[in-house]
Scaffold this active site. Structure first.
Site, PDB file in Angstrom:
ATOM      1  N   TYR A 149     -21.988  62.484  40.418  1.00  0.00           N
ATOM      2  CA  TYR A 149     -22.799  62.328  41.627  1.00  0.00           C
ATOM      3  C   TYR A 149     -24.046  63.205  41.552  1.00  0.00           C
ATOM      4  O   TYR A 149     -25.157  62.763  41.866  1.00  0.00           O
ATOM      5  CB  TYR A 149     -21.954  62.693  42.848  1.00  0.00           C
ATOM      6  CG  TYR A 149     -22.611  62.409  44.177  1.00  0.00           C
ATOM      7  CD1 TYR A 149     -22.620  61.119  44.705  1.00  0.00           C
ATOM      8  CD2 TYR A 149     -23.204  63.426  44.917  1.00  0.00           C
ATOM      9  CE1 TYR A 149     -23.208  60.856  45.937  1.00  0.00           C
ATOM     10  CE2 TYR A 149     -23.799  63.174  46.139  1.00  0.00           C
ATOM     11  CZ  TYR A 149     -23.795  61.890  46.641  1.00  0.00           C
ATOM     12  OH  TYR A 149     -24.390  61.630  47.850  1.00  0.00           O
ATOM     13  N   LYS A 153     -28.012  62.030  41.555  1.00  0.00           N
ATOM     14  CA  LYS A 153     -28.962  62.422  42.590  1.00  0.00           C
ATOM     15  C   LYS A 153     -30.134  63.219  42.025  1.00  0.00           C
ATOM     16  O   LYS A 153     -31.262  63.108  42.518  1.00  0.00           O
ATOM     17  CB  LYS A 153     -28.251  63.205  43.693  1.00  0.00           C
ATOM     18  CG  LYS A 153     -27.219  62.378  44.466  1.00  0.00           C
ATOM     19  CD  LYS A 153     -27.836  61.136  45.095  1.00  0.00           C
ATOM     20  CE  LYS A 153     -26.814  60.347  45.909  1.00  0.00           C
ATOM     21  NZ  LYS A 153     -27.401  59.116  46.509  1.00  0.00           N
TER      22      LYS A 153
END
Length: 309
Positions: A149, A153
């Protein structure tokens, strides 16, 4: 005049709250997500406006082009393209299956990039439009056990900055990035987990409605980047100015505040397939004030209902 708004990732969390927020404005909606049954539910929640639902998996080749074609066939144009679709996985990097890591990146970074590509192709042709993406505080700082994740990002942050530079010759096309910190959504329970403990948003936790308001506000007041979260500035400053201190503290704080005490067997969560039963606006990490005030009577209840109802 109402606008035509595409919301990718509209069945849960921030995306679902955003769909409702645009519906309250009277905008026409094109709602996309993987779960057709949940899309039907959200369509019912936005029944006051004209809504088209298009089951869409952003990792499937051609899916986003088909979504844009469906929107144009129905409404003739697209004014705003919002992308909120994301999945998450917990686990030490070397213990997280490569297929899970790759699928998170494929969804959260490459899927978002695909949305931007399709939206810009349309907006370049029409000369105007707004693209709004949801990034994360974790696009500026790092946290253990969330490598896929975080990598996605951080990649998204770089992509957005680059495309914003390339759009300087097209001032009527705006690309906005909304970066929330902890948010009360189901993504933590829906995440793949190879760590053994169920994740949760560390405090301070914002409501998905607050993030949705920031997204909608970008239509009227476009900004390059919007931060949503009371601790975002503090954490970013600590990560940058005191990296050694940050790295010492972030592991214990993550285990204390970012993981629950509930153990869980290894599983893929919703990374590869949707889990309609777990999709909702909120994840249950904050009290729902709208539900609470409905049960408060008298003058105080009337005031609260006007504010939150």
């Amino acid at each position: 005049m109402s606008q035509v708004v595409v919301v990718v990732g509209a069945t849960s969390g921030i995306g679902r709250a955003t769909a409702r927020a645009f519906a309250e404005r009277g905008d026409r909606l094109v709602l996309a997500a993987r779960a057709a049954t949940t899309l039907a539910e959200v369509r019912g929640e936005c029944a006051a406006v004209d809504v088209l639902t298009v089951p869409t998996d952003v990792t499937e080749p051609g899916a986003l082009d088909a979504l844009a074609d469906a929107a144009l066939d129905r409404f003739g144009r697209v004014d705003v393209w919002v992308h909120t679709a994301a999945v998450m996985a917990y686990g030490r990097f070397d213990e997280l299956p490569g297929r899970v890591f790759d699928q998170v990146v494929r969804t959260d970074l490459l899927g978002t990039a695909g949305s931007v590509r399709v939206a810009l192709r349309h907006f370049r042709a029409t000369g105007a439009g707004t693209v709004i993406l949801t990034g994360s505080l974790l696009g500026h700082v790092t946290a253990p056990y969330m490598s896929a994740y975080v990598a996605s990002k951080w990649g998204l942050q770089g992509l957005v900055r680059t495309v914003q530079q390339e759009l300087r010759d097209s001032p009527e096309i705006r690309l906005c990035l909304v970066n929330p910190g902890s948010v009360d959504t189901p993504v933590y329970q829906q995440a793949a987990n190879y760590l053994g403990w169920v994740g949760r948003p560390p405090p301070l936790v914002a409501s998905p409605q607050r993030v949705a308001r920031a997204i909608v506000d970008c239509v009227d007041r476009p900004r390059r980047e919007v931060s949503v979260g009371r601790l975002n500035v503090v954490l970013r400053a600590g990560f940058t100015v005191l990296p050694g201190v940050y790295d010492v503290l972030v592991g214990p704080l993550m285990r204390l505040a970012g993981l629950s005490g509930r153990s869980v067997a290894a599983h893929d969560g919703s990374v590869f397939a949707p889990n309609p039963a777990g999709e909702a606006v909120r994840g249950g990490h904050l009290p729902d004030l709208r539900q609470l005030v409905r049960h408060v009577s008298g003058p105080v209840g009337a005031v609260l209902r006007r504010r939150f109802g």
